[in-house]
Design a protein around this motif. Structure first.
Motif, mmCIF file in Angstrom:
data_model
loop_
_atom_site.group_PDB
_atom_site.id
_atom_site.type_symbol
_atom_site.label_atom_id
_atom_site.label_comp_id
_atom_site.label_asym_id
_atom_site.label_seq_id
_atom_site.Cartn_x
_atom_site.Cartn_y
_atom_site.Cartn_z
ATOM 1 N N VAL A 108 0.834 -1.206 0.000
ATOM 2 C CA VAL A 108 0.000 0.000 0.000
ATOM 3 C C VAL A 108 0.866 1.252 0.000
ATOM 4 N N LEU A 109 1.928 1.249 0.798
ATOM 5 C CA LEU A 109 2.834 2.393 0.834
ATOM 6 C C LEU A 109 3.425 2.670 -0.544
ATOM 7 N N ALA A 110 3.855 1.636 -1.238
ATOM 8 C CA ALA A 110 4.409 1.828 -2.576
ATOM 9 C C ALA A 110 3.367 2.406 -3.527
ATOM 10 N N LEU A 111 2.161 1.832 -3.496
ATOM 11 C CA LEU A 111 1.132 2.246 -4.448
ATOM 12 C C LEU A 111 0.508 3.591 -4.105
ATOM 13 N N ALA A 112 0.785 4.119 -2.913
ATOM 14 C CA ALA A 112 0.292 5.440 -2.547
ATOM 15 C C ALA A 112 1.042 6.552 -3.272
ATOM 16 N N HIS A 113 2.097 6.210 -3.985
ATOM 17 C CA HIS A 113 2.838 7.188 -4.784
ATOM 18 C C HIS A 113 2.231 7.319 -6.180
ATOM 19 N N ASP A 114 2.569 8.408 -6.849
ATOM 20 C CA ASP A 114 2.041 8.641 -8.191
ATOM 21 C C ASP A 114 2.567 7.628 -9.195
ATOM 22 N N SER A 115 3.823 7.248 -9.039
ATOM 23 C CA SER A 115 4.483 6.329 -9.961
ATOM 24 C C SER A 115 5.249 5.277 -9.179
ATOM 25 N N VAL A 116 5.426 4.112 -9.800
ATOM 26 C CA VAL A 116 6.165 3.021 -9.174
ATOM 27 C C VAL A 116 7.242 2.532 -10.136
ATOM 28 N N VAL A 117 8.487 2.568 -9.677
ATOM 29 C CA VAL A 117 9.618 1.996 -10.401
ATOM 30 C C VAL A 117 10.080 0.804 -9.572
ATOM 31 N N MET A 118 10.235 -0.361 -10.201
ATOM 32 C CA MET A 118 10.441 -1.586 -9.433
ATOM 33 C C MET A 118 11.625 -2.385 -9.973
ATOM 34 N N ARG A 119 12.307 -3.030 -9.083
ATOM 35 C CA ARG A 119 13.445 -3.877 -9.458
ATOM 36 C C ARG A 119 12.955 -5.099 -10.215
ATOM 37 N N ALA A 120 13.536 -5.353 -11.371
ATOM 38 C CA ALA A 120 13.050 -6.434 -12.239
ATOM 39 C C ALA A 120 13.437 -7.811 -11.723
ATOM 40 N N SER A 121 14.601 -7.929 -11.106
ATOM 41 C CA SER A 121 15.145 -9.242 -10.800
ATOM 42 C C SER A 121 14.786 -9.771 -9.421
ATOM 43 N N ARG A 122 14.251 -8.915 -8.563
ATOM 44 C CA ARG A 122 13.956 -9.349 -7.192
ATOM 45 C C ARG A 122 12.835 -8.484 -6.633
ATOM 46 N N GLY A 123 11.984 -9.108 -5.831
ATOM 47 C CA GLY A 123 10.929 -8.362 -5.161
ATOM 48 C C GLY A 123 9.584 -8.569 -5.827
#
Length: 236
Positions: A108-123
């Motif tokens: 929820v904390l991550a998605l509360a931002h306008d944009s999400v940049v995420m690590r491709a290889s882990r997570g």
């Protein structure tokens, strides 16, 4: 617990240590203080939130919650509701650099931002409540309705406990970019994305008001817990 630094026109808040970044009262308070300091600082054009180690955030601090009265659970959830309100009311674009696992309240904390940049290889993004046998807060559900546009993906996250990778998040319209490499690469990509938004020169207060108008049901569930509401009550 977290640090604040400025890179160009971007403020970077980083959850420090190699732990799970569990969201207990102390970390939520530190994050809210960091967001408030960014809001009060001159010359900022965008915000990035990142984390060190394997986890972005593994959700609420359940170990702490098992040792305290239920009233303190309610207080912790109210404080986190306030953190979401603070992010929605922040007068600048926001980007989450999801450097590792983001589960439950961490998702929820991550998605509360306008944009999400995420690590491709882990997570992964993961709503663990159905597997853990825990109730989901109403504003969690509202945020997911707004931020996970694909109904089947939303069902799979919430009612099946499926873990969403960065590639799946991009395909489903939840994640803006999947970044190869390590934590530093993800953070650098998020800062670059935020710098591009800051360069647009938007009026920050207009950005915040548009954000609230775009997600009115979510804003309605959190606004009374945010820093603005607390300041207004203090003036009465």
């Amino acid at each position: 617990m977290c640090t604040v630094e400025k890179r160009g026109r971007v403020y970077l808040i980083t959850l420090t240590s190699a732990g799970e970044h569990r969201l207990g009262p102390a970390l939520i308070s530190a994050l809210r203080s960091a967001v408030a300091s960014v809001r009060a600082s001159p010359g900022g054009g965008a915000l990035v939130l990142a984390a060190e180690g394997k986890y972005f955030s593994n959700g609420f601090d359940q170990a702490w919650a098992r040792t305290v009265p239920y009233q303190l659970h309610i207080s912790m959830r109210g404080a986190f509701r306030g953190l979401v309100a603070d992010l929605l009311a922040l007068p600048m674009p926001t980007v989450a650099a999801v450097t590792g696992h983001a589960a439950a309240a961490g998702c929820v904390l991550a998605l509360a931002h306008d944009s999400v940049v995420m690590r491709a290889s882990r997570g992964f993004l993961y709503m663990s409540e159905v597997n853990a046998g825990l109730m989901m807060a109403d504003f969690f559900g509202e945020l997911l309705r707004q931020k996970v546009p694909d109904a089947a993906a939303r069902r799979d996250m919430v009612l099946r406990g499926d873990k969403m990778t960065a590639a799946e998040g991009v395909r489903r319209g939840v994640v803006d970019a999947a970044v190869d490499g390590g934590v530093d690469d993800v953070v650098a990509a998020a800062v670059a994305a935020a710098e591009g938004l800051a360069a647009r020169g938007w009026d920050g207060e207009v950005v915040a008001e548009i954000r609230k108008a775009m997600w009115p049901a979510l804003w309605g569930k959190v606004k009374d817990y945010g820093a603005d509401a607390a300041a207004a009550r203090a003036r009465l």
